[in-house]
Motif scaffolding. Structure first.
Motif, PDB file in Angstrom:
ATOM      1  N   SER A   1      -1.556   3.336 -10.446  1.00  0.00           N
ATOM      2  CA  SER A   1      -2.980   3.160 -10.753  1.00  0.00           C
ATOM      3  C   SER A   1      -3.224   2.810 -12.219  1.00  0.00           C
TER       4      SER A   1
ATOM      5  N   GLN B   1       0.823  -1.207   0.000  1.00  0.00           N
ATOM      6  CA  GLN B   1       0.000   0.000   0.000  1.00  0.00           C
ATOM      7  C   GLN B   1       0.860   1.261   0.000  1.00  0.00           C
TER       8      GLN B   1
ATOM      9  N   ALA C   1       2.242   1.673  -3.450  1.00  0.00           N
ATOM     10  CA  ALA C   1       1.197   2.177  -4.351  1.00  0.00           C
ATOM     11  C   ALA C   1       0.978   3.675  -4.142  1.00  0.00           C
TER      12      ALA C   1
ATOM     13  N   VAL D   1      -5.199  -3.187  -5.436  1.00  0.00           N
ATOM     14  CA  VAL D   1      -3.768  -2.985  -5.191  1.00  0.00           C
ATOM     15  C   VAL D   1      -2.978  -4.276  -5.390  1.00  0.00           C
TER      16      VAL D   1
ATOM     17  N   LYS E   1      -2.543  -5.110  -9.119  1.00  0.00           N
ATOM     18  CA  LYS E   1      -1.666  -4.127  -9.749  1.00  0.00           C
ATOM     19  C   LYS E   1      -0.204  -4.382  -9.342  1.00  0.00           C
TER      20      LYS E   1
END
Length: 115
Positions: free
Chosen positions: A73, A62, A65, A80, A83
């Motif tokens: 994104s 996290q 990200a 998440v 990705k």
């Protein structure tokens, strides 16, 4: 206890891919100022492939990200975890490593379903 994402890894060369994954995740740790956020298990060898698991703390993913922002994104996948899996797969492809990555929990839940 913090949540983890478990990634199933299938590779033809355990030594090379496990070292490269560990190196890549170490760079992510440094980027987000974390330590001891991932574990790479030993492999099981079958049919010419090595199978092992990489367990990564959700909090580190996290933070990664959040730091990457828009770039993160735009990666393929919903959520998440997906990705991050896309990002890690791209990194391994750039190194010309023959490796397949999948989220462990998803593989187990689809065990009796249609792939």
């Amino acid at each position: 206890m913090e949540g983890r994402i478990n990634i199933n890894v299938s590779s033809t060369d355990y030594d090379k891919t496990s070292k490269e994954i560990a190196s890549t995740l170490t760079l992510v740790e440094e980027m987000v100022h974390e330590n001891d956020c991932f574990v790479v298990t030993d492999s099981e060898f079958a049919f010419g492939w090595h199978f092992y698991v990489v367990s990564v703390k959700s909090g580190m993913i996290q933070k990664f990200a959040d730091q990457k922002g828009e770039e993160f994104s735009r990666l393929r996948g919903k959520g998440v975890e997906k990705k991050f899996l896309s990002w890690l797969s791209e990194k391994m492809e750039q190194k010309n490593l023959k490796v397949k990555l999948a989220i462990k929990e998803e593989m187990e839940s689809s065990k009796y379903g249609i792939f």
